[in-house]
Design a protein around this motif. Structure first.
Motif, PDB file in Angstrom:
ATOM      1  N   GLU A 462      52.456   7.725   9.581  1.00 17.18           N
ATOM      2  CA  GLU A 462      51.733   8.612  10.495  1.00 17.18           C
ATOM      3  C   GLU A 462      50.509   7.928  11.097  1.00 17.18           C
ATOM      4  O   GLU A 462      50.197   8.122  12.278  1.00 17.18           O
ATOM      5  N   VAL A 463      49.801   7.146  10.302  1.00 18.39           N
ATOM      6  CA  VAL A 463      48.650   6.409  10.830  1.00 18.39           C
ATOM      7  C   VAL A 463      49.076   5.541  12.009  1.00 18.39           C
ATOM      8  O   VAL A 463      48.429   5.525  13.068  1.00 18.39           O
ATOM      9  N   PRO A 472      43.125   6.881  18.685  1.00 15.99           N
ATOM     10  CA  PRO A 472      42.496   6.217  17.542  1.00 15.99           C
ATOM     11  C   PRO A 472      41.547   7.120  16.779  1.00 15.99           C
ATOM     12  O   PRO A 472      41.383   6.949  15.561  1.00 15.99           O
ATOM     13  N   ALA A 473      40.906   8.078  17.459  1.00 15.57           N
ATOM     14  CA  ALA A 473      39.996   8.980  16.754  1.00 15.57           C
ATOM     15  C   ALA A 473      40.745   9.762  15.682  1.00 15.57           C
ATOM     16  O   ALA A 473      40.264   9.932  14.551  1.00 15.57           O
ATOM     17  N   ILE A 479      42.707   8.105   8.197  1.00 11.66           N
ATOM     18  CA  ILE A 479      42.450   6.989   7.283  1.00 11.66           C
ATOM     19  C   ILE A 479      41.260   7.293   6.390  1.00 11.66           C
ATOM     20  O   ILE A 479      41.304   7.103   5.169  1.00 11.66           O
ATOM     21  N   ARG A 480      40.183   7.752   6.985  1.00 14.40           N
ATOM     22  CA  ARG A 480      38.990   8.044   6.187  1.00 14.40           C
ATOM     23  C   ARG A 480      39.252   9.192   5.207  1.00 14.40           C
ATOM     24  O   ARG A 480      38.793   9.173   4.068  1.00 14.40           O
ATOM     25  N   GLY A 523      49.436   1.273   4.771  1.00 14.05           N
ATOM     26  CA  GLY A 523      49.570   1.258   6.221  1.00 14.05           C
ATOM     27  C   GLY A 523      48.293   1.006   7.002  1.00 14.05           C
ATOM     28  O   GLY A 523      48.318   0.323   8.033  1.00 14.05           O
ATOM     29  N   PRO A 524      47.135   1.551   6.567  1.00 14.44           N
ATOM     30  CA  PRO A 524      45.926   1.320   7.361  1.00 14.44           C
ATOM     31  C   PRO A 524      45.537  -0.140   7.525  1.00 14.44           C
ATOM     32  O   PRO A 524      44.909  -0.494   8.529  1.00 14.44           O
ATOM     33  N   THR A 525      45.883  -1.008   6.586  1.00  9.38           N
ATOM     34  CA  THR A 525      45.457  -2.407   6.700  1.00  9.38           C
ATOM     35  C   THR A 525      46.044  -3.062   7.943  1.00  9.38           C
ATOM     36  O   THR A 525      45.316  -3.650   8.753  1.00  9.38           O
ATOM     37  N   SER A 526      47.358  -2.966   8.117  1.00 15.36           N
ATOM     38  CA  SER A 526      47.951  -3.564   9.325  1.00 15.36           C
ATOM     39  C   SER A 526      47.516  -2.804  10.569  1.00 15.36           C
ATOM     40  O   SER A 526      47.297  -3.407  11.628  1.00 15.36           O
TER      41      SER A 526
END
Length: 892
Positions: A462-463, A472-473, A479-480, A523-526
């Motif tokens: 989903e990210v 992106p917002a 993510i946060r 997922g957030p890293t990539s």
């Protein structure tokens, strides 16, 4: 930014969770029980003494570690004593029994060490513990047991000499996002193991055994640190991009894929899980291996490996294509999956994976000179895209159905449809992105297809989808919310991401069995590298796209080691000055396009001081405006690219119906309408969304607050509508208006309204299925169910596949009827039917419907009819699940 962010040897500074040495020691004492003397002394190489069988000390390593534990006993300890060792990733399970990892019915229990005065005990190789933060040492005999040293020899990432020496780095103006990036990298690092240290399967009756051979080569990427320590293809869909974006060495990926291909069956089917598990029967994980193949080639350009695997790849893709029907969609028969429910049929998740496999497969085929396959797979991909958008799109919900006959709108399939470009328009992708937020709570994004728990695997997908949809917002919010929770929760390791958890934030997957260091959760890293920093793979063989999506950040810098060379990028966003500045350092030919964000207004763009875009037209590098960016081609590898606002960004509001359940409202009932409010401009907005309703109706406004000064943004809010008691059936048209500071935007929505029959009204059917037990509960299929006001009950005919099926409603006296409200349930929606009234003994048709796909709708007559009897005559229904006719409500 972190001061050491650009340190090429140890990127990330204190944000990098990797240990500086392969020998690590505990940093704190988490708990003691019984008689423990000088409990913290052991942290400093001095004696700590346990006396009595209830004595224990729990050592905290401060983060996830994994490997072989050694304990040193000074000469002062008693002889012939026994020390117990128990391991856990989460503080919830601290005690004399380890958390669960073996996968069987027996407990992991604890290890026993023979205490030798002046000696060191080291755990056996097969008892290697792949992931833990807490180690409980407890007396199994009376003691005293004296300990003056405890250490762990780290065994993960066997190919790295310096565990902190990542090939890439990331740093931004948000310290939390920086820690999340490095926690994802560290999670995958702990999931990279020596192939002979995987979990043995089948499981032992008790304890654990990590001496199984699970892959080839010197290191292999598996699913988790603690467990399963096995190659699972679905996990690779997230962990491989993480490995590439952070660690930079994709050799463990190649070894994982080679292992899977070595276990391909004669039919072409690839494993659901690699050795030693060796499960089969998953269409989705089969496809994830094909996608992983394309990812590995894109990240390595390893033509020799691809050539050696090509015949197996083609056979595997043919295995999936054989399940594609005339409508272009694959029907899932291998229903094993990542722990979701409701798999099977023409499933959106599986078809999104097939689309990506075909699209990337066509590109791989071109590299192999296999133009025949490339053309065939491109055509098949187009058929999948057409079929998905024709058969699975639910316009009322703003999402894709799980399959054509399902009311489920899954997180995984909808996220993949956007991420992989299966949605057939940007508007549709944006609607999916907005609709997914309705499943969020304070702990993250819940997963409808997994009992609304929080699935970090589909959450990772989903990210990517929110970024791909251009929001992106929204992506950074998630993510946060979700990854920030895992990283900061006292229940976790403070360094790695979890396999999944319950909607209340508690560990899932059985609690103690949950893996707290699971690559599919990274997922957030990539995403932070590919989208926020903006160094994004553009094709399997070509140059990279530079396209930052800043969201609310003011600066970011980082790097990506690619087959074409290492690309470094930094950018700053000065909102007050309306300036965005990028500094690019890339090898010649490594960058294809550069897209410079315009933030909703006119901008002047310069490259190394030369104006190439004046706000309306280009004068160099093919500059042109495209989807809110100024796109450049052929920019030098070393360049400073600056965008300056030309005048003020025009402020605007937008509002659109995000989704609707499609359920009707009845007299006295309520309905919620989610709407998306969008804003752009150079000021913050606060306001509300209101609904104009008829007299007697009530509406509950929804408030919103948006700040688009760092880029266009949106929010989903919910407006409540209540109908008055006794309202007549029909369609109520409403106007929803968002307003703030003199600006407004409006959207229309048509709300079906169901009326009520007079008291004494009865129903009869041409046939009725017999009552039965469904999911442990009794269920009836009487015709009267269509009059009870409950959309969960329904009339079901008893003649599957035989038509017509007739449902007749008889009132105690004639009344005026202007149309009929109709509702069904999935797996039996009438597609072709007529609505009739009885007039002087003759049935008269007032509406003929063909090709219906709606679960509920109001169908008007062309004039009012006074009658005592109405009926629906069904001549065709959806063929799924028996080809029955099902009507949950028929109303005036």
């Amino acid at each position: 930014m972190t001061a050491s962010a650009t340190d090429s040897h140890h990127p990330g500074g204190q944000d990098n969770f990797s240990p500086a040495s392969r020998t690590v020691t505990p940093v704190a004492v988490a708990r003691t029980t019984g008689s423990v003397h000088d409990q913290t002394a052991v942290l400093h190489g001095k004696p700590t003494t346990l006396t009595g069988v209830d004595a224990s000390v729990t050592l905290d390593f401060g983060k996830e570690v994994g490997g072989l534990v050694s304990v040193h006993f000074p000469k002062t300890t008693a002889v012939a004593e026994q020390l117990g060792l128990a391991f856990t990733e989460s503080s919830l399970y601290i005690g004399p029994t380890s958390d669960a990892s073996n996968g069987g019915g027996g407990p992991d229990g604890a290890l026993s060490a023979d205490v030798t005065p002046g000696g060191t005990w080291t755990m056996p190789q097969n008892k290697l513990r792949g992931g833990f933060r807490y180690l409980t040492l407890f007396a199994q005999s009376g003691g005293p047991i004296v300990i003056d040293g405890v250490s762990v020899a780290i065994t993960f990432a066997p190919g790295m000499t310096d565990l902190r020496d990542y090939a890439n780095y990331f740093s931004s103006s948000d310290p939390l996002l920086n820690r999340i990036w490095y926690a994802g990298a560290y999670t995958v690092q702990t999931n990279t193991i020596a192939p002979a240290t995987g979990r043995v399967w089948g499981p032992p009756g008790s304890g654990w055994d990590n001496s199984g051979t699970v892959g080839v080569g010197d290191s292999v990427l598996v699913d988790g640190a603690k467990r399963d320590r096995t190659v699972w293809p679905g996990d690779l869909g997230v962990s491989v991009p993480t490995e590439f974006a952070s660690l930079g060495d994709v050799t463990p990926t190649r070894n994982a894929l080679t292992t899977l291909y070595q276990h391909q069956s004669p039919s072409g089917e690839l494993p659901f899980a690699g050795p030693q598990v060796n499960f089969y029967g998953s269409d989705t994980y089969h496809l994830w291996t094909l996608i992983g193949t394309a990812n590995y080639f894109q990240y390595s350009h390893d033509s020799a490996w691809l050539a050696s695997t090509w015949s197996q790849y083609r056979k595997a893709l043919a295995f999936s294509l054989a399940k594609v029907g005339a409508d272009g969609l694959m029907t899932v028969t291998g229903m094993a999956d990542w722990a979701r429910s409701d798999q099977g049929g023409e499933n959106i998740e599986a078809n999104a994976l097939l689309y990506q496999a075909l699209t990337t497969g066509a590109q791989l085929a071109q590299t192999q000179g296999d133009t025949t396959s490339a053309t065939a797979w491109q055509q098949a991909a187009a058929g999948v895209k057409t079929g998905v958008n024709a058969r699975l799109w639910d316009d009322q919900a703003g999402q894709y159905r799980d399959n054509p006959s399902s009311a489920l709108h899954p997180q995984d399939g909808n996220a993949l449809a956007v991420w992989f470009g299966l949605a057939d328009s940007d508007v549709r992708a944006q609607r999916v992105s907005a609709s997914l937020t309705q499943n969020w709570n304070s702990f993250g994004a819940t997963t409808p297809e997994k009992s609304s728990e929080i699935g970090t695997f589909p959450g990772s997908l989903e990210v990517q989808a929110h970024f791909q949809a251009g929001d992106p917002a929204r992506a950074l919010d998630l993510i946060r919310r979700e990854w920030g929770y895992m990283l900061n929760s006292p229940l976790g390791t403070g360094s790695t991401f979890w396999e999944g958890y319950l909607a209340n934030g508690q560990p899932g997957y059985g609690g103690a069995y949950m893996s707290a260091a699971h690559g599919w959760a990274t997922g957030p890293t990539s995403a932070l590298t590919f989208y926020v920093l903006g160094i994004r793979p553009q094709s399997l063989t070509g140059g990279y796209l530079i396209k930052p999506e800043p969201g609310d950040l003011t600066s970011t810098e980082g790097s990506l080691k690619t087959p074409l060379g290492s690309i470094k990028l930094s950018w700053t966003h000065d909102v007050r000055r309306g300036a965005f500045t990028e500094t690019l350092d890339a090898p010649s030919g490594a960058v294809g396009q550069v897209a410079v964000p315009a933030f909703g207004g006119k901008t002047r763009v310069t490259v190394n001081g030369r104006t190439v875009w004046n706000g309306t037209s280009g004068s160099g590098y093919g500059a042109h405006a495209e989807n809110g960016y100024v796109v450049l081609q052929g920019v030098p590898g070393h360049a400073v690219i600056e965008s300056r606002a030309v005048g003020d960004a025009q402020a605007s509001l937008g509002v659109a119906v995000t989704s609707s359940s499609g359920l009707p409202v009845r007299g006295g009932g309520k309905v919620s309408i989610p709407v998306t409010v969008t804003a752009q401009g150079d000021r913050a907005f606060s306001g509300q969304v209101t609904a104009a309703v008829p007299a007697g109706w009530t509406a509950t406004p929804a408030t919103f607050a948006l700040d688009p000064r760092k880029g266009a943004t949106s929010a989903v809010v919910t407006v409540g509508i209540q109908a008055p008691a006794g309202v007549s059936g029909g369609v109520q048209d409403l106007v929803l208006t968002a307003s703030s500071g003199g600006l407004s935007a409006a959207a229309n929505v048509s709300l079906p309204v169901f009326g009520d029959w007079p008291q004494g009204t009865v129903a009869s059917g041409s046939s009725e299925a017999a009552p039965n037990i469904f999911e442990g509960q009794p269920r009836t299929y009487y015709a009267s169910n269509a009059l009870d006001g409950n959309l969960g009950t329904f009339w079901n005919d008893a003649t599957p596949g035989q038509f017509p099926d007739t449902l007749t409603v008889t009132m105690p006296a004639p009344v005026a009827v202007n149309g009929l409200g109709f509702a069904s349930i999935v797996d039996g929606v009438p597609t072709d039917f007529t609505l009739q009234t009885l007039d002087n003994g003759t049935w008269v048709t007032h509406a003929t419907i063909t090709g219906n796909a709606a679960l509920s709708r109001w169908i008007p007559f062309d004039h009012s009819v006074t009658t005592a009897e109405v009926r629906i005559v069904v001549t065709a229904s959806q063929t799924e699940n028996g080809n029955y006719t099902r009507v949950s409500e028929l109303t005036p």
